[in-house]
Design a protein around this motif. Structure first.
Motif, PDB file in Angstrom:
ATOM      1  N   ALA A  94     -20.604 -30.390  13.629  1.00 17.64           N
ATOM      2  CA  ALA A  94     -20.676 -28.932  13.522  1.00 17.64           C
ATOM      3  C   ALA A  94     -21.324 -28.321  14.763  1.00 17.64           C
ATOM      4  CB  ALA A  94     -21.458 -28.545  12.269  1.00 17.64           C
ATOM      5  N   VAL A  95     -22.356 -28.949  15.286  1.00  9.28           N
ATOM      6  CA  VAL A  95     -23.037 -28.418  16.476  1.00  9.28           C
ATOM      7  C   VAL A  95     -22.153 -28.612  17.712  1.00  9.28           C
ATOM      8  CG1 VAL A  95     -25.113 -28.573  17.900  1.00  9.28           C
ATOM      9  CG2 VAL A  95     -25.289 -28.799  15.446  1.00  9.28           C
ATOM     10  N   LYS A  96     -21.414 -29.720  17.790  1.00  7.16           N
ATOM     11  CA  LYS A  96     -20.462 -29.915  18.887  1.00  7.16           C
ATOM     12  C   LYS A  96     -19.415 -28.809  18.879  1.00  7.16           C
ATOM     13  CE  LYS A  96     -20.432 -34.917  19.626  1.00  7.16           C
ATOM     14  NZ  LYS A  96     -19.598 -36.118  19.537  1.00  7.16           N
ATOM     15  N   SER A  97     -18.917 -28.482  17.690  1.00  8.02           N
ATOM     16  CA  SER A  97     -17.917 -27.436  17.560  1.00  8.02           C
ATOM     17  C   SER A  97     -18.453 -26.075  17.984  1.00  8.02           C
ATOM     18  CB  SER A  97     -17.437 -27.397  16.108  1.00  8.02           C
ATOM     19  OG  SER A  97     -16.509 -26.375  15.913  1.00  8.02           O
ATOM     20  N   ALA A  98     -19.695 -25.777  17.621  1.00  5.07           N
ATOM     21  CA  ALA A  98     -20.303 -24.498  18.020  1.00  5.07           C
ATOM     22  C   ALA A  98     -20.536 -24.450  19.524  1.00  5.07           C
ATOM     23  CB  ALA A  98     -21.617 -24.291  17.273  1.00  5.07           C
ATOM     24  N   ALA A  99     -20.955 -25.549  20.123  1.00  2.00           N
ATOM     25  CA  ALA A  99     -21.172 -25.588  21.573  1.00  2.00           C
ATOM     26  C   ALA A  99     -19.852 -25.405  22.316  1.00  2.00           C
ATOM     27  CB  ALA A  99     -21.842 -26.898  21.971  1.00  2.00           C
ATOM     28  N   ALA A 100     -18.783 -26.040  21.831  1.00  4.63           N
ATOM     29  CA  ALA A 100     -17.468 -25.880  22.461  1.00  4.63           C
ATOM     30  C   ALA A 100     -16.991 -24.438  22.345  1.00  4.63           C
ATOM     31  CB  ALA A 100     -16.465 -26.831  21.809  1.00  4.63           C
ATOM     32  N   TYR A 101     -17.221 -23.821  21.202  1.00  2.00           N
ATOM     33  CA  TYR A 101     -16.842 -22.410  21.019  1.00  2.00           C
ATOM     34  C   TYR A 101     -17.558 -21.525  22.030  1.00  2.00           C
ATOM     35  CZ  TYR A 101     -16.369 -17.783  19.018  1.00  2.00           C
ATOM     36  OH  TYR A 101     -16.108 -16.451  18.848  1.00  2.00           O
ATOM     37  N   LYS A 102     -18.850 -21.725  22.203  1.00  2.00           N
ATOM     38  CA  LYS A 102     -19.620 -20.911  23.151  1.00  2.00           C
ATOM     39  C   LYS A 102     -19.135 -21.107  24.584  1.00  2.00           C
ATOM     40  CE  LYS A 102     -24.013 -20.363  20.737  1.00  2.00           C
ATOM     41  NZ  LYS A 102     -25.451 -20.682  20.774  1.00  2.00           N
ATOM     42  N   ALA A 103     -18.822 -22.359  24.943  1.00  2.00           N
ATOM     43  CA  ALA A 103     -18.353 -22.623  26.306  1.00  2.00           C
ATOM     44  C   ALA A 103     -17.020 -21.938  26.568  1.00  2.00           C
ATOM     45  CB  ALA A 103     -18.228 -24.132  26.532  1.00  2.00           C
ATOM     46  N   VAL A 104     -16.093 -22.036  25.636  1.00  2.00           N
ATOM     47  CA  VAL A 104     -14.767 -21.437  25.808  1.00  2.00           C
ATOM     48  C   VAL A 104     -14.858 -19.909  25.781  1.00  2.00           C
ATOM     49  CG1 VAL A 104     -12.513 -21.170  24.692  1.00  2.00           C
ATOM     50  CG2 VAL A 104     -13.506 -23.435  24.947  1.00  2.00           C
ATOM     51  N   LYS A 105     -15.614 -19.388  24.826  1.00  2.00           N
ATOM     52  CA  LYS A 105     -15.707 -17.925  24.669  1.00  2.00           C
ATOM     53  C   LYS A 105     -16.391 -17.257  25.865  1.00  2.00           C
ATOM     54  CE  LYS A 105     -15.065 -14.482  21.819  1.00  2.00           C
ATOM     55  NZ  LYS A 105     -13.757 -14.077  21.371  1.00  2.00           N
ATOM     56  N   SER A 106     -17.479 -17.851  26.352  1.00  2.00           N
ATOM     57  CA  SER A 106     -18.214 -17.213  27.446  1.00  2.00           C
ATOM     58  C   SER A 106     -17.475 -17.285  28.773  1.00  2.00           C
ATOM     59  CB  SER A 106     -19.598 -17.853  27.596  1.00  2.00           C
ATOM     60  OG  SER A 106     -19.481 -19.193  28.012  1.00  2.00           O
ATOM     61  N   SER A 107     -16.609 -18.269  28.944  1.00  2.00           N
ATOM     62  CA  SER A 107     -15.913 -18.421  30.220  1.00  2.00           C
ATOM     63  C   SER A 107     -14.523 -17.804  30.230  1.00  2.00           C
ATOM     64  CB  SER A 107     -15.795 -19.902  30.570  1.00  2.00           C
ATOM     65  OG  SER A 107     -14.930 -20.544  29.644  1.00  2.00           O
ATOM     66  N   GLY A 108     -13.996 -17.458  29.065  1.00  2.00           N
ATOM     67  CA  GLY A 108     -12.641 -16.921  28.999  1.00  2.00           C
ATOM     68  C   GLY A 108     -11.581 -17.998  29.121  1.00  2.00           C
ATOM     69  N   ALA A 109     -11.943 -19.235  28.872  1.00  2.00           N
ATOM     70  CA  ALA A 109     -11.006 -20.353  28.970  1.00  2.00           C
ATOM     71  C   ALA A 109     -10.167 -20.464  27.707  1.00  2.00           C
ATOM     72  CB  ALA A 109     -11.768 -21.656  29.199  1.00  2.00           C
ATOM     73  N   ASP A 110      -9.055 -21.180  27.810  1.00  2.00           N
ATOM     74  CA  ASP A 110      -8.243 -21.513  26.649  1.00  2.00           C
ATOM     75  C   ASP A 110      -8.666 -22.850  26.058  1.00  2.00           C
ATOM     76  OD1 ASP A 110      -6.616 -19.209  26.823  1.00  2.00           O
ATOM     77  OD2 ASP A 110      -5.398 -20.172  28.370  1.00  2.00           O
ATOM     78  N   LEU A 111      -9.190 -23.721  26.915  1.00  2.00           N
ATOM     79  CA  LEU A 111      -9.627 -25.043  26.484  1.00  2.00           C
ATOM     80  C   LEU A 111     -10.613 -25.615  27.483  1.00  2.00           C
ATOM     81  CD1 LEU A 111      -7.837 -27.503  28.208  1.00  2.00           C
ATOM     82  CD2 LEU A 111      -6.092 -26.137  27.117  1.00  2.00           C
ATOM     83  N   ILE A 112     -11.278 -26.688  27.071  1.00  2.00           N
ATOM     84  CA  ILE A 112     -12.204 -27.396  27.957  1.00  2.00           C
ATOM     85  C   ILE A 112     -11.505 -28.665  28.428  1.00  2.00           C
ATOM     86  CG2 ILE A 112     -14.462 -28.478  28.203  1.00  2.00           C
ATOM     87  CD1 ILE A 112     -15.400 -26.845  25.812  1.00  2.00           C
ATOM     88  N   VAL A 113     -11.376 -28.805  29.724  1.00  2.00           N
ATOM     89  CA  VAL A 113     -10.754 -29.996  30.297  1.00  2.00           C
ATOM     90  C   VAL A 113     -11.844 -31.050  30.498  1.00  2.00           C
ATOM     91  CG1 VAL A 113      -9.465 -30.932  32.262  1.00  2.00           C
ATOM     92  CG2 VAL A 113      -8.996 -28.612  31.437  1.00  2.00           C
ATOM     93  N   ALA A 114     -11.618 -32.239  29.972  1.00  2.00           N
ATOM     94  CA  ALA A 114     -12.541 -33.381  30.058  1.00  2.00           C
ATOM     95  C   ALA A 114     -13.945 -33.014  29.581  1.00  2.00           C
ATOM     96  CB  ALA A 114     -12.571 -33.940  31.477  1.00  2.00           C
ATOM     97  N   PRO A 115     -14.083 -32.626  28.311  1.00  2.00           N
ATOM     98  CA  PRO A 115     -15.416 -32.258  27.821  1.00  2.00           C
ATOM     99  C   PRO A 115     -16.338 -33.461  27.709  1.00  2.00           C
ATOM    100  CG  PRO A 115     -13.863 -32.298  26.004  1.00  2.00           C
ATOM    101  CD  PRO A 115     -13.073 -32.523  27.263  1.00  2.00           C
ATOM    102  N   ARG A 116     -17.599 -33.261  28.050  1.00  2.00           N
ATOM    103  CA  ARG A 116     -18.634 -34.293  27.923  1.00  2.00           C
ATOM    104  C   ARG A 116     -19.760 -33.699  27.097  1.00  2.00           C
ATOM    105  NH1 ARG A 116     -16.730 -33.531  32.626  1.00  2.00           N
ATOM    106  NH2 ARG A 116     -18.517 -32.433  33.472  1.00  2.00           N
ATOM    107  N   TYR A 117     -20.091 -34.381  26.013  1.00  2.00           N
ATOM    108  CA  TYR A 117     -21.106 -33.885  25.082  1.00  2.00           C
ATOM    109  C   TYR A 117     -22.402 -34.653  25.264  1.00  2.00           C
ATOM    110  CZ  TYR A 117     -17.265 -31.575  22.709  1.00  2.00           C
ATOM    111  OH  TYR A 117     -16.198 -30.777  22.412  1.00  2.00           O
ATOM    112  N   GLU A 118     -23.493 -33.910  25.384  1.00  2.00           N
ATOM    113  CA  GLU A 118     -24.826 -34.502  25.423  1.00  2.00           C
ATOM    114  C   GLU A 118     -25.513 -34.129  24.114  1.00  2.00           C
ATOM    115  OE1 GLU A 118     -28.909 -33.537  27.715  1.00  2.00           O
ATOM    116  OE2 GLU A 118     -27.140 -33.740  28.994  1.00  2.00           O
ATOM    117  N   VAL A 119     -25.761 -35.147  23.277  1.00  2.00           N
ATOM    118  CA  VAL A 119     -26.349 -34.932  21.947  1.00  2.00           C
ATOM    119  C   VAL A 119     -27.802 -35.367  21.972  1.00  2.00           C
ATOM    120  CG1 VAL A 119     -26.200 -35.500  19.501  1.00  2.00           C
ATOM    121  CG2 VAL A 119     -24.110 -35.332  20.861  1.00  2.00           C
ATOM    122  N   ASN A 120     -28.677 -34.490  21.517  1.00  2.00           N
ATOM    123  CA  ASN A 120     -30.104 -34.795  21.448  1.00  2.00           C
ATOM    124  C   ASN A 120     -30.569 -34.570  20.017  1.00  2.00           C
ATOM    125  OD1 ASN A 120     -32.764 -35.333  22.076  1.00  2.00           O
ATOM    126  ND2 ASN A 120     -33.162 -33.291  22.864  1.00  2.00           N
TER     127      ASN A 120
END
Length: 145
Positions: A94-120
């Motif tokens: 769920a947190v990965k999904s929210a982080a991806a949403y924020k990245a796409v929404k704030s940048s105006g992208a359609d998708l994230i190419v080669a996403p890398r997730y850092e989980v803490n």
């Protein structure tokens, strides 16, 4: 005494006749295995680096609070492989999904190419804080043919 005996017999008959009944109607089934093949090609413009961050607090391993309310949908993010993931209670995905949403929404992208997730995860036995940062490249779809 005879009246008491008749009362007990009558109440036993009533209790037996009006007990709970459950029915099980089994239906034979088989898993559906299907594949969808589409011969589509997308022209994607890859841009600068984008990132997004989200976090959530988890109490007793089940109750999530303090997290985001908007999520990216349509992608299986995967997280823990524990028993809670099958119930939809996995806080990491769920947190990965929210982080991806924020990245796409704030940048105006359609998708994230080669996403890398850092989980803490900060685990304090009863209380846990899960933070995720996603980094990747901005992807915009030019055309699909």
């Amino acid at each position: 005494m005879n009246t008491l005996l008749k009362f007990l017999a009558l109440s036993t008959i009533i209790a037996t006749a009006s007990g709970c009944v459950s029915y099980n109607n089994s239906q034979p089934s088989s898993p559906i295995d299907s594949t969808v093949k589409a011969d589509l090609k997308a022209d994607i413009a890859v841009g600068d680096t984008i990132s997004g961050q989200s976090s959530v607090n988890v109490l007793f391993g089940v109750l999530k609070f303090g997290g985001d309310s908007q999520f990216a949908d349509g992608v299986s993010y995967g997280g823990e492989s524990g028993g809670l993931s099958g119930l939809g209670l996995d806080p990491v995905s769920a947190v990965k999904s929210a982080a991806a949403y924020k990245a796409v929404k704030s940048s105006g992208a359609d998708l994230i190419v080669a996403p890398r997730y850092e989980v803490n995860e900060e685990n304090y036995f009863i209380f846990k804080k899960v933070s995720v940062t996603v980094k990747g490249n901005k992807g915009n779809i030019r055309s699909i043919r």
